[in-house]
Design an enzyme around this catalytic site. Structure first.
Site, PDB file in Angstrom:
ATOM      1  N   CYS A  94      90.945  51.890   5.798  1.00  0.00           N
ATOM      2  CA  CYS A  94      89.553  51.811   5.361  1.00  0.00           C
ATOM      3  C   CYS A  94      88.620  52.351   6.455  1.00  0.00           C
ATOM      4  O   CYS A  94      88.568  53.553   6.674  1.00  0.00           O
ATOM      5  CB  CYS A  94      89.209  50.377   4.952  1.00  0.00           C
ATOM      6  SG  CYS A  94      87.666  50.259   4.044  1.00  0.00           S
ATOM      7  N   HIS A 216      93.513  48.795   1.004  1.00  0.00           N
ATOM      8  CA  HIS A 216      93.915  47.796   2.007  1.00  0.00           C
ATOM      9  C   HIS A 216      95.314  47.248   1.744  1.00  0.00           C
ATOM     10  O   HIS A 216      95.440  46.196   1.102  1.00  0.00           O
ATOM     11  CB  HIS A 216      92.928  46.631   2.003  1.00  0.00           C
ATOM     12  CG  HIS A 216      91.597  46.946   2.579  1.00  0.00           C
ATOM     13  ND1 HIS A 216      91.335  46.860   3.929  1.00  0.00           N
ATOM     14  CD2 HIS A 216      90.447  47.358   2.009  1.00  0.00           C
ATOM     15  CE1 HIS A 216      90.076  47.195   4.164  1.00  0.00           C
ATOM     16  NE2 HIS A 216      89.503  47.509   3.009  1.00  0.00           N
ATOM     17  N   GLU A 218      97.093  45.680   3.769  1.00  0.00           N
ATOM     18  CA  GLU A 218      97.233  44.385   4.465  1.00  0.00           C
ATOM     19  C   GLU A 218      96.688  43.233   3.626  1.00  0.00           C
ATOM     20  O   GLU A 218      96.871  42.073   3.975  1.00  0.00           O
ATOM     21  CB  GLU A 218      96.545  44.452   5.839  1.00  0.00           C
ATOM     22  CG  GLU A 218      95.047  44.215   5.862  1.00  0.00           C
ATOM     23  CD  GLU A 218      94.205  45.391   5.372  1.00  0.00           C
ATOM     24  OE1 GLU A 218      94.780  46.346   4.797  1.00  0.00           O
ATOM     25  OE2 GLU A 218      92.966  45.353   5.538  1.00  0.00           O
TER      26      GLU A 218
END
Lengths: 254, 950
Positions: A94, A216, A218
């Site tokens: 990002c 994202h 994660e």
């Protein structure tokens, strides 16, 4: 032991979950403020994986990631290039993607610093947080996505529209593209949430060792992070997890 | 002085401009075809053309998408702006430009010296036929808020020097001069002012200005909540200290061991898992948001985030909840009071202010509500709440010792929130269209984020012994309250300032954001300061705690304030008032029952209160921190309205926190007691609906009211607080903190408009295993649909009656013991995996709840009203379908689990009312079997999504 450094700057805000993802993948992880690298208290050379996580570094003032990109280019450019030349992996998520592009490390870390790609304001004009389907380009040299075909992960950004000069577009190493649920990359908004050229969600350099993406991974490490796990059941690992596991394994094997 | 302009390359679409085109169309101006936005950076420096060019190329413009130009000419050729209407907008003097710090940093990184100040402005290029009058409407309604901005009418911007401040001690003659004037000026009641006069008469002197300001702030409603501590009579009954005799009394009687810190700190704290604690606070920032929606709301969320941070020895903020109340977005402009911003603009400004701040801080916004009523037009309500996580051993209020240092951290101090002062540097341009008498701050989230990052490290190293937030009331409140038990001396000239020229009193009362106060033992001061410097966060020792129980302030060695803590904190006389309560009577609804209720259902789904808030939710980052287990939008297409959000705050632990809220001011138009009971029931229902239980649920109260000097307003407030007590003790759910905002009234055309009595109840519940969570979307065709809880003819204040312009009188009531029993049984059933989906039945009743479950799941449903268990006879299908009786749930159960589910629910009102179907329609059959609703779920969803598809 694989050692990962997650770089933090004023406005970084996805650091904790990024650390968690790499820890789950079996790496030792240090979260380090950029000032401590600049002051030489910590050295990039002590690590094998460098991560620039998501956030709004320096408020995303001027343009998203611009002020940190400027700082890294001017103060750590050489360190980062040496880290890369020594075989390190670099991941930008990002804001990290925005930073790597605007600092000139992507699409080609060996370029002259003349920027030819960028991440611009979303076509919708809005910051948007939504889940997207990504198709992984199997031809890509990217070491982070080895063996992956697709993933379902969230985006959360206002400036994620990938833009490149048409003449260099064919040379870009596209790693992930936005698709619909069926894997069709031509489905348009909101499947492509920002209007990215060629539905490009993430790219890598020609070595495959620098990878950055707007979504994202994660944020999809556990099964219960999937927005529909209460319908579909929860898997042990989320779709984003293989990215981190691949990175750690690659370091272990190389 | 230079200006450098950045614009998109001509062929690229301008997303910001397109948004404005849409906003302009919404104003009824159809002739604008394009808007383009130019960003202008004003640099106060003397720079060579080469340097300017380098700044444009390497920093300020994106080489792929943008071009830049500057005064001395432009490499991209002169920019042609003919054919456009142009409006350039800049911030007023004294409004901190949020971009300045970052731009200066980047310029320094580029080794360009001599740039002292950066200001930004925006030029809007508007294409299309416009009259001067239309252009003025676009400016005043969309582009410029005169409180913080003005139109730049000359090309030159100036950066005047701020004058130096020359110290002179100011005293206020209260002993001999006209009391009435001073009392009003400082906002004291007559009793309070008398107490002050008596105090100073004994001291044999007049107060200094800063002493009087300190008393005014410390004794303000905002800081001391004097109404809630007042002594009132209502119907012959005496209520002595409203807060202690209702909300806090319930908590005391419940005496839950897991309540670690209640009503004493910046947020209430409960035990989460023995190792971690949760703290929770919701506040309002109503008036600043009415004046400047973006900045007011941003500083509102920024302020409440500092509450958990300033609780115990500091909590990490882990989730936000935001609830807004506005006038209707389609309010005709001729109904808009003079000087008031339109609800649509307030809504957009507040939403973006909150989102921009919270997103930058990386705190997921997971829960909230948006409500609309014309009485909120001039007094919007902006509730912002933050949940924090901290180790249990530091969950309680810290304690300083005499000799510990007072350390101010975070942002610098300016005239923010200081009223009635005029700016020395007022003239931003030579021709300024607006002057501001007080400064409204926009907020700087990165300053706060940096402070949080370094503060949590200092916390974990144990470098300070106490912390508090510096928000409303500024240093005066923060330091004054912290030092109540010890005493303190502060050297005001040590406070770092944004600009020169502040007097000692202004420094003391400034409400500049992003600041906190620490108590630091002297031996740890060095390490603490070094840690902060290392991450570019300012930390300054500004004073020392003492043992004299006095508040002593100095400026350049001169004493400017010397007050006894006992008087400052204990001298305020208790407020005494008479209250009355007369139940209002509204006309009873007497319209005929419509034969087709589909139309009514579509109208309710499309009403402002019920319709989808996805436009708001998507622009919040609700995934950051990676903790969400149940998101605000759920279902097959991630767009159904979830009941409560769940997060898993400690990675690796299965425990979760459920965040819910209840609010329904419409019911207060009938009876505020039942409004309060209903909103508590609603918040708890949401917790149960997602799979939680009542074992460890904590509540927050937030009262927003009209003028409580009026006996009937006060009576309504007392009734509401009484309901909080009555419900809390039965449900076993203690209140742990709260807040109030009173006097939300507005004069318009000779009439006083009060906001509806508005109580927000926010709830957090601890869940042992998040894998037990369920969502509200229907999952599988063929499953049974149950209703749990009984339906009464309770349509007073309902959405159904609202769509017909009615209020009614039969407000939904709550039987808390029965409700609790049902909730506990349903919770047990869900815990055993017997429930596939569950939805809280609230606004719009059964009709809305079933429709939402169907379109969220992409499945149809067929239900029969004949089967609905009634708590009293109801002879109309519409009343059954849209009654808003509390304590009800719609539940999806698989046929395999039918018997086990019914057994778990034995003794509760429960009935199977239909089935989930693969045919994607909602079919409702009336008591006599006739079809009363038959609509495709697509049509229902479209009605629900359309209003706020902005």
């Amino acid at each position: 032991m694989v050692k990962t450094i997650v770089l933090r700057a004023p406005g970084t805000n996805c650091d904790a979950e990024t650390v968690f993802a790499f820890e789950q993948a079996g790496s030792e992880v240090d979260l380090v403020h950029v000032n401590r690298i600049i002051s030489h208290e910590r050295k990039l050379a002590d690590y094998q994986i460098l991560v620039i996580p998501g956030g709004f570094t320096y408020g995303d003032d001027i343009a998203a990631g611009k002020v940190l990109a400027n700082e890294l280019r001017l103060k750590l450019g050489e360190d980062i290039r040496r880290f890369f030349e020594a075989g390190g992996l670099i991941l930008g998520i990002c804001n990290g993607f925005q930073v790597l592009v605007k600092a000139g490390f992507l699409p080609d870390p060996r370029s002259d610093g003349h920027l030819q790609v960028t991440l611009a304001a979303n076509d919708s004009g809005k910051f948007e947080c939504r889940w997207v389907n990504l198709a992984v380009n199997k031809e890509s040299p990217c070491v982070f996505t080895n063996g992956m075909e697709s993933m379902y992960v969230p985006v959360a950004h206002g400036e994620g529209k990938f833009v490149a000069a048409p003449e260099i577009l064919p040379d870009i190493n596209v790693v992930v593209r936005y698709t619909d649920e069926q894997g069709d990359a031509g489905a348009g908004y909101p499947h492509n949430p920002n209007g990215s050229v060629g539905n490009i969600a993430g790219i890598c350099d020609s070595s495959g060792r620098i990878f950055a993406l707007m979504p994202h991974p994660e944020r999809h490490i556990r099964g219960t992070q999937h927005p529909q796990w209460t319908r579909l059941g929860a898997k042990q690992y989320g779709d984003g997890f293989p990215i981190f596991r691949n990175a750690v394994r690659w370091v272990q094997q190389s | 002085m230079h200006s450098l302009e950045v614009r998109l390359k001509g062929h690229l679409p301008d997303a910001r401009g397109q948004g404005l085109v849409k906003d302009i169309q919404d104003l009824g101006i159809a002739t604008v075809s394009d808007v383009r936005v130019v960003d202008i950076y004003w640099l106060d420096a003397e720079l060579s053309p080469e340097t300017l060019d380098m700044l444009g190329r390497n920093l300020l413009a994106d080489p792929v998408t943008q071009i830049y130009s500057y005064r001395q000419g432009t490499p991209a050729g002169p920019v042609d702006e003919s054919g456009y209407h142009t409006v350039e907008v800049a911030y007023n003097a004294g409004v901190t430009d949020p971009v300045e710090d970052s731009v200066l940093k980047a310029i320094r990184d580029l080794k360009v010296e001599g740039v002292n100040t950066v200001r930004t402005s925006k030029r809007y290029l508007i294409e299309g036929q416009l009259t001067d009058e239309q252009l003025e409407i676009i400016c005043s309604r969309l582009l410029v808020n005169p409180i913080i901005q003005h139109v730049v009418e000359r090309e030159q911007m100036s950066f005047p020097e701020n004058p130096k401040y020359h110290f002179r001690l100011e005293t206020v003659d209260i002993l001999t001069s006209d009391r009435a004037v001073l009392q009003k000026q400082f906002g004291f009641t007559a009793d309070e002012f008398q107490a002050i006069v008596d105090y100073y008469r004994k001291q044999g002197r007049n107060p200094t200005d800063v002493e009087l300001e300190t008393l005014a702030q410390t004794w303000s409603e905002h800081c001391v909540h004097k109404t809630f501590r007042g002594r009132f009579t209502l119907g012959g009954r005496v209520v002595d200290n409203l807060l202690k005799s209702t909300v806090m009394k319930a908590t005391r009687e419940l005496n839950r061991p897991w309540c670690l810190s209640v009503f004493v700190d910046n947020a209430g704290v409960i035990d989460f898992d023995g190792q971690w604690a949760l703290c929770f606070k919701v506040e309002t920032h109503n008036h600043p948001s009415a004046v400047e929606p973006y900045g007011g709301a941003a500083t509102g969320i920024g302020g409440v985030i500092r509450d958990p941070l300033g609780t115990g020895l500091g909590a990490k903020p882990i989730a936000n909840t935001d609830v807004f109340c506005f006038g209707p977005p389609d309010l005709p402009y001729d109904r808009l009071p003079q000087g008031v911003l339109h609800p649509r603009r307030m809504f957009k400004g507040v939403r973006s202010g909150v989102a921009d701040y919270a997103n930058r801080l990386g705190i997921p916004t997971l829960n909230g509500a948006v409500l609309f009523d014309e009485r909120y037009v001039a007094n919007p309500l902006v509730y912002c709440g933050t949940l924090g996580l901290l180790p249990v051993e530091i969950a309680r209020l810290g304690k300083q010792k005499p000799g510990d240092k007072v350390v101010l951290i975070g942002g610098r101090t300016g005239r923010d929130g200081v009223h009635g002062v005029t700016f020395a540097s007022e003239q931003l341009t030579e021709v300024s269209t607006a002057t501001s008498s007080s400064s409204v701050q926009i907020g700087n989230p990165i300053v706060e984020k940096k402070m949080i990052d370094v503060l949590l490290q200092a916390r974990d190293r144990g470098l300070y012994v106490r912390i508090t937030d510096c928000g409303g009331g500024g240093l005066s409140s923060a330091v004054g309250e912290m030092a109540e038990e010890t005493g303190v001396r502060v050297d005001l000239e040590k406070v770092p300032l944004k600009y020169a020229g502040l007097s000692y009193a202004e420094i003391w009362i400034s409400e500049s954001q992003e600041r906190m106060i620490l108590a630091v033992p002297p031996e740890q001061t060095g390490e603490l300061l070094a840690l902060f410097v290392g991450e570019d966060v300012e930390a300054s020792v500004i004073g020392e705690f003492t043992d004299d129980r006095r508040l002593r302030l100095f400026y350049g060695g001169e004493t400017v304030c010397d007050l006894e803590m006992e008087f400052l904190h204990g001298g305020i006389p208790q407020l005494r008032r008479e209250a009355v309560w007369e139940p209002p009577h509204h006309p009873e609804p007497d319209f005929a029952e419509p034969s087709d209720l589909g139309e009514s259902l579509l109208r309710i789904l499309g009403s402002w209160n019920v319709c989808s808030k996805e436009w708001v939710v998507r622009q919040y980052d609700h995934e950051v921190q990676g903790s969400s287990v149940l998101k605000p939008l759920v279902g097959k297409h991630n767009d159904g309205p979830g009941d409560a959000a769940i997060i898993q705050p400690v990675p690796g632990s299965p425990k979760g926190v459920i965040i819910a809220n209840g609010i329904n001011p419409g019911y207060a138009d009938v009876d505020p007691y039942w409004m309060a009971a209903s909103v508590i029931d609603e918040a708890l229902r949401q917790i149960i609906a997602v799979g939680g239980n009542l074992n460890r649920v904590a509540l927050l109260d937030n009262f927003c009211w009209g003028d409580v000097n009026r006996p009937d307003m006060l009576g309504a407030l007392i009734r509401t607080a009484q309901a909080c007590y009555d419900m809390s003790v039965v449900y076993g759910t203690p209140f742990i903190s709260g807040k109030d905002s009173l006097n939300n009234e507005f004069e318009h055309e000779g009439k006083t408009i009060s906001i509806p009595h508005t109580l927000l109840v926010s709830a957090i519940g601890v869940m042992d295993d998040v894998s037990r969570a369920i969502s509200m979307d229907f999952k599988k065709a063929g499953d049974f649909i149950y209703i749990a809880g009984s339906t009464r003819c309770e349509l007073g204040g309902s959405e159904y009656l609202k769509t017909r312009g009615l209020v009614g009188n039969s407000v939904p009531k709550v039987e808390p013991q029965q409700s609790k029993n049902l909730m506990e049984r349903l919770s047990t059933a869900t815990g055993k995996g017997l429930v596939r989906a569950c939805h809280d039945c609230s606004e719009g009743g059964i009709g809305v709840a079933v429709a939402e479950m169907a379109f969220a799941g992409g499945l149809g449903a067929s239900i029969s009203l004949k089967e609905v268990p009634l708590g009293e006879p109801i002879d109309r299908d519409d009343f059954i379908l849209f009654s808003e009786s509390n304590s009800r749930f719609i539940v999806e159960v698989s046929p395999d689990n039918k018997d086990r589910f019914e057994k778990e629910m034995a003794g509760c009102p429960l009935a199977m009312i239909g089935r989930v179907s693969s045919e994607t329609r909602l079919e409702v059959h009336g008591r006599k079997g006739a079809s009363v609703v038959s609509i495709s779920i697509d049509e229902l969803k479209e009605a629900w999504q359309k209003p706020l598809r902005w």
